[in-house]
Design a protein around this motif. Structure first.
Motif, short mmCIF file in Angstrom:
data_model
loop_
_atom_site.label_atom_id
_atom_site.label_comp_id
_atom_site.label_asym_id
_atom_site.label_seq_id
_atom_site.Cartn_x
_atom_site.Cartn_y
_atom_site.Cartn_z
N VAL A 18 -24.34 1.02 -36.59
CA VAL A 18 -24.64 -0.21 -35.87
C VAL A 18 -24.38 0.00 -34.38
CG1 VAL A 18 -23.95 -2.62 -35.50
CG2 VAL A 18 -24.23 -1.74 -37.82
N THR A 19 -25.39 -0.27 -33.56
CA THR A 19 -25.28 -0.02 -32.12
C THR A 19 -25.45 -1.27 -31.27
OG1 THR A 19 -27.63 0.59 -32.07
CG2 THR A 19 -26.02 2.39 -32.29
N SER A 20 -25.72 -2.42 -31.89
CA SER A 20 -25.89 -3.66 -31.13
C SER A 20 -25.24 -4.81 -31.88
CB SER A 20 -27.37 -3.98 -30.90
OG SER A 20 -27.97 -3.02 -30.06
N MET A 21 -24.58 -5.70 -31.13
CA MET A 21 -23.99 -6.91 -31.69
C MET A 21 -24.53 -8.12 -30.94
SD MET A 21 -19.98 -8.05 -32.14
CE MET A 21 -19.69 -8.60 -30.45
N TYR A 22 -25.07 -9.06 -31.71
CA TYR A 22 -25.62 -10.30 -31.15
C TYR A 22 -24.76 -11.45 -31.65
CZ TYR A 22 -29.66 -7.32 -30.25
OH TYR A 22 -30.49 -6.31 -29.83
N ALA A 23 -24.00 -12.05 -30.74
CA ALA A 23 -23.06 -13.10 -31.11
C ALA A 23 -23.60 -14.48 -30.75
CB ALA A 23 -21.72 -12.87 -30.42
N GLY A 24 -22.94 -15.49 -31.31
CA GLY A 24 -23.39 -16.86 -31.09
C GLY A 24 -23.17 -17.35 -29.67
N HIS A 25 -22.28 -16.69 -28.93
CA HIS A 25 -22.01 -17.06 -27.55
C HIS A 25 -21.73 -15.79 -26.75
CE1 HIS A 25 -21.82 -21.33 -28.61
NE2 HIS A 25 -21.18 -20.93 -29.70
N GLY A 26 -21.88 -15.87 -25.45
CA GLY A 26 -21.65 -14.71 -24.60
C GLY A 26 -22.82 -13.74 -24.62
N ASP A 27 -22.57 -12.55 -24.14
CA ASP A 27 -23.63 -11.55 -23.99
C ASP A 27 -23.77 -10.68 -25.23
OD1 ASP A 27 -24.13 -12.27 -21.29
OD2 ASP A 27 -22.39 -11.07 -20.66
N PRO A 28 -24.99 -10.26 -25.53
CA PRO A 28 -25.15 -9.22 -26.56
C PRO A 28 -24.44 -7.94 -26.11
CG PRO A 28 -27.27 -10.25 -26.06
CD PRO A 28 -26.30 -10.72 -25.01
#
Length: 210
Positions: free
Chosen positions: A169-179
């Motif tokens: 896994v190389t990317s995290m997309y969260a509900g708030h803030g920056d990817p």
């Protein structure tokens, strides 16, 4: 890879979660946000939307849900009951989003119905873990000081997420803030989640009173 994910709420002028559009074989919106015009932004990128997939049903994540479902006649995937839910999500389920298959990981604590989505390359973490927010940079966790929330459950959820997070896994997309993208930093997604866990385990208030 990241261009296949569009943050449709990027230009929001009021409080909202991040709503993410995954393009590809199965066009999918992860959460709907509260920004007026979400439908228009989605329509700029795709004529069809197969499904809306919810991380949880806090108001900032579903404010535009009905508008999106109406505009695209999309299915609704959710863990908790919802009048328009077409598919119930459970821990361990596999869900097609964009061009990948994601495992559903039940991650309560911030919300009793919270789930995260993990593929071989991406993590959609909702509010259980974010990269940056008003409390911490480079690894923060969802608040647990409101009714129905639990720091202990959130800590357990972060541990479960780490157990089921592939090193690929190389990317995290969260509900708030920056990817978060590994290519832009000198550390892994796992390191960010581990830092969030460490901070949560201190059991200090996330937002101490001034």
């Amino acid at each position: 890879m990241s261009e296949a994910v569009v943050t449709v709420t990027a230009d929001a002028e009021q409080f909202t979660c991040n709503a993410y559009l995954l393009l590809g074989e199965t066009p999918t919106l992860v959460d709907a946000g509260t920004m007026p015009g979400v439908v228009d932004v989605v329509a700029e990128h795709t004529d069809t939307l197969d499904r809306v997939v919810l991380t949880h049903q806090h108001s900032d994540h579903i404010g535009q849900l009905d508008a999106v479902l109406d505009a695209f006649d999309a299915d609704l995937y959710a863990y908790a009951e919802h009048p328009r839910r077409t598919t119930e999500l459970n821990d361990g389920d596999e869900v097609a989003m964009g061009d990948e298959s994601f495992e559903v990981v039940y991650t309560p604590g911030h919300a009793a119905d919270h789930v995260s989505f993990v593929s071989e390359t991406r993590l959609f973490s909702g509010d259980v873990v974010v990269y940056n927010d008003g409390a911490y940079d480079d690894g923060s966790f969802g608040r647990t000081d409101m009714a129905g929330q639990s720091r202990e459950r959130l800590i357990a959820s972060l541990k479960s997420l780490l157990e089921r997070l592939p090193d690929s896994v190389t990317s995290m997309y969260a509900g708030h803030g920056d990817p978060f993208h590994v290519a832009d930093h000198d550390e892994s997604v796992r390191a960010v989640v581990e830092r969030a866990l460490s901070r949560a385990e201190r059991r200090q208030p996330k937002y101490p009173e001034n």
